[in-house]
Design a protein around this motif. Structure first.
Motif, PDB file in Angstrom:
ATOM      1  N   PRO A 177       0.821  -1.213   0.000  1.00  0.00           N
ATOM      2  CA  PRO A 177       0.000   0.000   0.000  1.00  0.00           C
ATOM      3  C   PRO A 177       0.853   1.260   0.000  1.00  0.00           C
ATOM      4  CG  PRO A 177       0.034  -0.966   2.192  1.00  0.00           C
ATOM      5  CD  PRO A 177       0.810  -1.893   1.294  1.00  0.00           C
ATOM      6  N   ASN A 178       0.291   2.318  -0.545  1.00  0.00           N
ATOM      7  CA  ASN A 178       0.931   3.630  -0.544  1.00  0.00           C
ATOM      8  C   ASN A 178       0.275   4.428   0.588  1.00  0.00           C
ATOM      9  OD1 ASN A 178       1.697   6.302  -0.986  1.00  0.00           O
ATOM     10  ND2 ASN A 178       1.694   6.074  -3.200  1.00  0.00           N
ATOM     11  N   ASP A 179       0.848   4.338   1.776  1.00  0.00           N
ATOM     12  CA  ASP A 179       0.261   4.961   2.962  1.00  0.00           C
ATOM     13  C   ASP A 179       0.148   6.473   2.849  1.00  0.00           C
ATOM     14  OD1 ASP A 179      -0.092   2.526   4.311  1.00  0.00           O
ATOM     15  OD2 ASP A 179       1.956   2.584   5.072  1.00  0.00           O
ATOM     16  N   SER A 180       1.157   7.117   2.282  1.00  0.00           N
ATOM     17  CA  SER A 180       1.120   8.583   2.203  1.00  0.00           C
ATOM     18  C   SER A 180      -0.013   9.058   1.295  1.00  0.00           C
ATOM     19  CB  SER A 180       2.462   9.142   1.743  1.00  0.00           C
ATOM     20  OG  SER A 180       2.818   8.613   0.490  1.00  0.00           O
ATOM     21  N   LEU A 181      -0.251   8.367   0.181  1.00  0.00           N
ATOM     22  CA  LEU A 181      -1.360   8.730  -0.694  1.00  0.00           C
ATOM     23  C   LEU A 181      -2.696   8.466  -0.006  1.00  0.00           C
ATOM     24  CD1 LEU A 181      -2.389   9.736  -3.413  1.00  0.00           C
ATOM     25  CD2 LEU A 181      -2.169   7.399  -4.279  1.00  0.00           C
ATOM     26  N   TRP A 182      -2.772   7.382   0.735  1.00  0.00           N
ATOM     27  CA  TRP A 182      -4.002   7.048   1.459  1.00  0.00           C
ATOM     28  C   TRP A 182      -4.328   8.121   2.503  1.00  0.00           C
ATOM     29  CZ3 TRP A 182      -4.802   5.412   6.649  1.00  0.00           C
ATOM     30  CH2 TRP A 182      -6.098   4.973   6.922  1.00  0.00           C
ATOM     31  N   TYR A 183      -3.320   8.548   3.263  1.00  0.00           N
ATOM     32  CA  TYR A 183      -3.540   9.614   4.259  1.00  0.00           C
ATOM     33  C   TYR A 183      -4.028  10.897   3.588  1.00  0.00           C
ATOM     34  CZ  TYR A 183      -1.272   6.840   7.889  1.00  0.00           C
ATOM     35  OH  TYR A 183      -0.948   5.858   8.775  1.00  0.00           O
ATOM     36  N   LEU A 184      -3.425  11.220   2.446  1.00  0.00           N
ATOM     37  CA  LEU A 184      -3.831  12.413   1.706  1.00  0.00           C
ATOM     38  C   LEU A 184      -5.287  12.306   1.253  1.00  0.00           C
ATOM     39  CD1 LEU A 184      -2.958  15.111   0.413  1.00  0.00           C
ATOM     40  CD2 LEU A 184      -2.295  13.780  -1.607  1.00  0.00           C
ATOM     41  N   ARG A 185      -5.661  11.145   0.732  1.00  0.00           N
ATOM     42  CA  ARG A 185      -7.055  10.953   0.295  1.00  0.00           C
ATOM     43  C   ARG A 185      -8.025  10.956   1.469  1.00  0.00           C
ATOM     44  NH1 ARG A 185      -6.438   6.712  -4.619  1.00  0.00           N
ATOM     45  NH2 ARG A 185      -5.318   8.139  -5.979  1.00  0.00           N
ATOM     46  N   GLN A 186      -7.613  10.395   2.588  1.00  0.00           N
ATOM     47  CA  GLN A 186      -8.459  10.421   3.787  1.00  0.00           C
ATOM     48  C   GLN A 186      -8.708  11.861   4.230  1.00  0.00           C
ATOM     49  OE1 GLN A 186     -10.015   8.253   5.962  1.00  0.00           O
ATOM     50  NE2 GLN A 186      -9.668   6.544   4.575  1.00  0.00           N
ATOM     51  N   LYS A 187      -7.699  12.678   4.090  1.00  0.00           N
ATOM     52  CA  LYS A 187      -7.788  14.070   4.507  1.00  0.00           C
ATOM     53  C   LYS A 187      -8.638  14.898   3.545  1.00  0.00           C
ATOM     54  CE  LYS A 187      -4.561  17.487   6.298  1.00  0.00           C
ATOM     55  NZ  LYS A 187      -3.161  17.852   6.390  1.00  0.00           N
ATOM     56  N   GLU A 188      -8.425  14.690   2.240  1.00  0.00           N
ATOM     57  CA  GLU A 188      -9.103  15.493   1.226  1.00  0.00           C
ATOM     58  C   GLU A 188     -10.531  15.030   0.930  1.00  0.00           C
ATOM     59  OE1 GLU A 188      -6.532  15.416  -2.164  1.00  0.00           O
ATOM     60  OE2 GLU A 188      -5.158  16.890  -1.312  1.00  0.00           O
ATOM     61  N   ALA A 189     -10.738  13.733   0.831  1.00  0.00           N
ATOM     62  CA  ALA A 189     -12.064  13.190   0.484  1.00  0.00           C
ATOM     63  C   ALA A 189     -12.276  11.859   1.189  1.00  0.00           C
ATOM     64  CB  ALA A 189     -12.176  13.014  -1.024  1.00  0.00           C
ATOM     65  N   PRO A 190     -12.554  11.892   2.488  1.00  0.00           N
ATOM     66  CA  PRO A 190     -12.658  10.644   3.255  1.00  0.00           C
ATOM     67  C   PRO A 190     -13.723   9.681   2.744  1.00  0.00           C
ATOM     68  CG  PRO A 190     -13.101  12.573   4.638  1.00  0.00           C
ATOM     69  CD  PRO A 190     -12.760  13.061   3.289  1.00  0.00           C
TER      70      PRO A 190
END
Length: 91
Positions: free
Chosen positions: A59-72
């Motif tokens: 998994p790409n954790d940094s991209l996932w965190y960004l997506r969680q932040k921008e569009a959960p």
């Protein structure tokens, strides 16, 4: 004889093509959330088999965190890493 030579050349290049296609498909279908790592792909057209060695779905954790932040609502609830020594497909 020419047909046999062509089949050998295609068979040798098919494994590399399949590995690249699998990696790009995983990246595209997961929208970059996962990267597929493989140590080896072996395809046998005659036997109808595919063998993948040392498969890692990372998994790409940094991209996932960004997506969680921008569009959960559009991001998955969690990610998982998958590691297997060998995957064999027949059919």
């Amino acid at each position: 004889m020419l047909v046999l030579v062509l089949l050998v050349i295609i068979a040798q290049n098919l494994d590399g093509w399949a590995a690249k296609k699998l990696k790009t498909t995983v990246a595209k279908q997961t929208k970059g959330l996962y990267t597929l790592h493989l140590s080896q792909v072996e395809l046998s057209l005659l036997a109808g088999t595919a063998t993948l060695d040392s498969v890692v779905l990372q998994p790409n954790d940094s991209l996932w965190y960004l997506r969680q932040k921008e569009a959960p609502a559009q991001a998955p609830a969690s990610l998982s890493a998958v590691r297997v020594d060998r995957v064999q497909l027949r059919g």
